[in-house]
Design an enzyme around this catalytic site. Structure first.
Site, PDB file in Angstrom:
ATOM      1  N   GLU A 130       6.066   1.921   4.860  1.00  9.14           N
ATOM      2  CA  GLU A 130       6.286   2.132   3.439  1.00  9.14           C
ATOM      3  C   GLU A 130       5.325   3.175   2.886  1.00  9.14           C
ATOM      4  O   GLU A 130       4.216   3.347   3.386  1.00  9.14           O
ATOM      5  CB  GLU A 130       6.034   0.830   2.670  1.00  9.14           C
ATOM      6  CG  GLU A 130       6.913  -0.317   3.065  1.00  9.14           C
ATOM      7  CD  GLU A 130       6.481  -1.614   2.395  1.00  9.14           C
ATOM      8  OE1 GLU A 130       7.244  -2.588   2.485  1.00  9.14           O
ATOM      9  OE2 GLU A 130       5.383  -1.642   1.792  1.00  9.14           O
TER      10      GLU A 130
ATOM     11  N   CYS B  60       0.437   6.403  -2.260  1.00  8.54           N
ATOM     12  CA  CYS B  60      -0.169   5.364  -1.432  1.00  8.54           C
ATOM     13  C   CYS B  60       0.567   5.390  -0.100  1.00  8.54           C
ATOM     14  O   CYS B  60       1.767   5.102  -0.045  1.00  8.54           O
ATOM     15  CB  CYS B  60      -0.040   4.001  -2.108  1.00  8.54           C
ATOM     16  SG  CYS B  60      -0.753   2.646  -1.148  1.00  8.54           S
TER      17      CYS B  60
ATOM     18  N   CYS C   8       0.042  -4.292  10.620  1.00 10.48           N
ATOM     19  CA  CYS C   8      -1.421  -4.352  10.552  1.00 10.48           C
ATOM     20  C   CYS C   8      -1.908  -5.516  11.399  1.00 10.48           C
ATOM     21  O   CYS C   8      -1.270  -6.570  11.435  1.00 10.48           O
ATOM     22  CB  CYS C   8      -1.898  -4.519   9.108  1.00 10.48           C
ATOM     23  SG  CYS C   8      -3.705  -4.453   8.920  1.00 10.48           S
TER      24      CYS C   8
ATOM     25  N   CYS D 215      -5.174 -10.308   7.093  1.00 11.00           N
ATOM     26  CA  CYS D 215      -5.546 -10.780   5.754  1.00 11.00           C
ATOM     27  C   CYS D 215      -4.477 -11.752   5.255  1.00 11.00           C
ATOM     28  O   CYS D 215      -3.294 -11.421   5.227  1.00 11.00           O
ATOM     29  CB  CYS D 215      -5.716  -9.605   4.807  1.00 11.00           C
ATOM     30  SG  CYS D 215      -7.051  -8.472   5.305  1.00 11.00           S
TER      31      CYS D 215
ATOM     32  N   CYS E 267      -1.736 -10.892   2.419  1.00 13.39           N
ATOM     33  CA  CYS E 267      -1.081  -9.586   2.519  1.00 13.39           C
ATOM     34  C   CYS E 267       0.256  -9.702   3.245  1.00 13.39           C
ATOM     35  O   CYS E 267       0.330 -10.273   4.346  1.00 13.39           O
ATOM     36  CB  CYS E 267      -2.004  -8.607   3.244  1.00 13.39           C
ATOM     37  SG  CYS E 267      -1.274  -6.987   3.533  1.00 13.39           S
TER      38      CYS E 267
ATOM     39  N   SER F 121      -9.152   3.351   2.343  1.00 12.36           N
ATOM     40  CA  SER F 121      -9.511   1.959   2.107  1.00 12.36           C
ATOM     41  C   SER F 121      -9.628   1.211   3.428  1.00 12.36           C
ATOM     42  O   SER F 121      -8.777   1.344   4.307  1.00 12.36           O
ATOM     43  CB  SER F 121      -8.448   1.286   1.228  1.00 12.36           C
ATOM     44  OG  SER F 121      -8.718  -0.082   1.065  1.00 12.36           O
TER      45      SER F 121
ATOM     46  N   SER G  18     -12.217  -3.141   0.826  1.00  8.40           N
ATOM     47  CA  SER G  18     -11.488  -4.314   0.347  1.00  8.40           C
ATOM     48  C   SER G  18     -12.365  -5.543   0.551  1.00  8.40           C
ATOM     49  O   SER G  18     -12.412  -6.114   1.636  1.00  8.40           O
ATOM     50  CB  SER G  18     -10.169  -4.465   1.115  1.00  8.40           C
ATOM     51  OG  SER G  18      -9.309  -3.378   0.843  1.00  8.40           O
TER      52      SER G  18
ATOM     53  N   HIS H 120     -12.880  -8.577  -1.881  1.00  8.34           N
ATOM     54  CA  HIS H 120     -12.091  -9.747  -2.268  1.00  8.34           C
ATOM     55  C   HIS H 120     -12.866 -11.064  -2.382  1.00  8.34           C
ATOM     56  O   HIS H 120     -12.295 -12.071  -2.814  1.00  8.34           O
ATOM     57  CB  HIS H 120     -10.899  -9.956  -1.324  1.00  8.34           C
ATOM     58  CG  HIS H 120     -10.042  -8.750  -1.168  1.00  8.34           C
ATOM     59  ND1 HIS H 120      -9.542  -8.048  -2.248  1.00  8.34           N
ATOM     60  CD2 HIS H 120      -9.607  -8.089  -0.052  1.00  8.34           C
ATOM     61  CE1 HIS H 120      -8.819  -7.022  -1.803  1.00  8.34           C
ATOM     62  NE2 HIS H 120      -8.850  -7.021  -0.488  1.00  8.34           N
TER      63      HIS H 120
ATOM     64  N   ASN I 233      -0.320  -8.538  -6.418  1.00  7.30           N
ATOM     65  CA  ASN I 233       1.138  -8.491  -6.334  1.00  7.30           C
ATOM     66  C   ASN I 233       1.557  -9.630  -5.400  1.00  7.30           C
ATOM     67  O   ASN I 233       1.393  -9.520  -4.180  1.00  7.30           O
ATOM     68  CB  ASN I 233       1.620  -7.151  -5.769  1.00  7.30           C
ATOM     69  CG  ASN I 233       1.861  -6.125  -6.856  1.00  7.30           C
ATOM     70  OD1 ASN I 233       1.829  -6.440  -8.036  1.00  7.30           O
ATOM     71  ND2 ASN I 233       2.083  -4.886  -6.463  1.00  7.30           N
TER      72      ASN I 233
ATOM     73  N   CYS J  60       1.707  -3.881  -0.818  1.00  4.75           N
ATOM     74  CA  CYS J  60       1.703  -3.446   0.578  1.00  4.75           C
ATOM     75  C   CYS J  60       2.557  -4.355   1.457  1.00  4.75           C
ATOM     76  O   CYS J  60       2.336  -5.559   1.526  1.00  4.75           O
ATOM     77  CB  CYS J  60       0.260  -3.426   1.080  1.00  4.75           C
ATOM     78  SG  CYS J  60       0.098  -2.952   2.795  1.00  4.75           S
TER      79      CYS J  60
END
Length: 377
Positions: free
Chosen positions: A114, A127, A134, A138, A141, A226, A249, A251, A325, A368
């Site tokens: 994406e 982005c 990945c 996480c 995510c 990032s 990141s 968090h 999100n 993401c």
């Protein structure tokens, strides 16, 4: 490169037919010198390589047919054995306010990634992704839920930028958005699918191509990378000499919470990560951004804001507080607007600059990995 443990499962999907078919040469994988050698192998004069290079990186050509100053025979041969872009758009959505466009691309081996275009008053921000999937795991995510398929090549990373650069430069090209064209890409963030530091070589090859005045030519200070906090790679980035922005990141302010959200924290805990950031700042004299996605009842308590402020105050940094999100049916849900404002206020009152990132594209799965996940459902 330092071996980094993967969290999640690898799911290769390349078909037998795709493996058997001879792939076309992707010109985005070539340096200027390599492109010159390739053009020479076709029996063409050296200046043809420069023409092709300019068509790709300065005029954003989508195909060889549009390269009208090349001989027709050369264009036909290039079309048969090479490609300008390895990306095929397979889904495209625009937010209701016309300010966010997300595209799902298919890669030559069937994997998908994406990229998102976000419009602001003066900025045209992309982005982009660095991996198909990945491996960092996480827990909040969408990308992590599918595991890591593979790294993107440098050309596949650059191709995402060129796709949207072409769109912004072309008046009336669909889809319609709230942007007056022609215009151009102003900023790039590597915050899409994947962990950029886990694909270090290809990412930095792409970054040098994107910042090279002879290629795409975007200023390095307009690009941000990032990371979830791969310490050896942060130290390596400090030596690169290219003024790419670093975002971490985070968090959570402590290991107990962060290890639940970001499993790589078990290898690179908060104290060691912040020490690496301090080394980076001392080496580069550049401000670092910390990303903090607020999740209701998990990492948004006022005492956590105070703890975060105490740990970050010694650093030259800024905190980008992100309204989450959410993934449907996920236990991780966004914090209320009032609690978000309180969190930011505590940081600011305790000497740590912090702002809330404007949420974009929530109704189009702009977070993401969300569109990819939705299409696969």
């Amino acid at each position: 490169m330092t071996n980094i443990p993967l969290y999640g499962t690898t799911h290769p999907t390349q078909t037998d037919a795709a493996r058997e078919q001879a792939p076309k040469r992707s010109l985005l994988e070539l340096t200027q010198e390599e492109l010159a050698d390739y053009v020479k192998s076709l029996g063409q004069p050296a200046y043809r390589a420069r023409q092709i290079w300019d068509w790709i990186y300065k005029r954003y050509a989508a195909d060889f047919a549009s390269m009208t100053n090349l001989p027709a025979a050369l264009r036909t041969r290039l079309e048969a054995e090479a490609t300008v872009s390895p990306l095929t758009p397979i889904a495209e959505v625009v937010s209701a306010d016309g300010n966010t466009q997300k595209v799902l691309f298919q890669l030559p081996d069937g994997q998908s990634i994406e990229a998102v275009l976000m419009l602001y008053e003066r900025r045209r921000t992309l982005c982009i992704s660095s991996q198909a999937g990945c491996g960092m795991g996480c827990t909040f995510c969408a990308t992590a839920q599918g595991g890591l398929a593979r790294n993107l090549t440098a050309g596949e990373i650059v191709a995402q930028v060129l796709y949207f650069a072409r769109y912004l430069a072309t008046p009336h090209a669909p889809p319609a958005m709230e942007v007056e064209r022609p215009t151009h890409v102003t900023n790039i963030v590597l915050m899409g699918m994947g962990e950029p530091m886990h694909n270090y070589k290809n990412v930095w090859t792409a970054l040098r191509r994107l910042t090279d005045p002879e290629a795409f030519g975007l200023g390095a200070r307009h690009i941000t990378l990032s990371t979830v906090g791969l310490i050896p790679m942060i130290d390596r980035m400090a030596e690169e000499g290219l003024q790419i922005g670093l975002a971490v990141s985070l968090h959570a302010p402590n290991d107990e919470i962060r290890s639940q959200l970001v499993p790589i924290n078990r290898r690179y805990p908060v104290a060691e990560l912040l020490a690496a950031v301090q080394r980076y700042i001392e080496k580069t004299h550049r401000r670092v951004t910390f990303e903090y996605a607020l999740m209701r009842g998990i990492n948004d308590a006022p005492e956590l804001a105070l703890e975060l402020a105490q740990k970050l105050k010694p650093l030259l940094c800024h905190v980008n507080v992100i309204p989450l999100n959410p993934i449907p049916d996920s236990p991780y849900q966004p914090t209320s607007d009032a609690e978000t404002r309180r969190f930011v206020q505590i940081l600011n009152e305790n000497g740590v600059p912090a702002t809330v990132r404007l949420r974009r594209g929530i109704e189009i799965n702009a977070g993401c990995g969300q569109l990819r996940r939705a299409m696969a459902a």
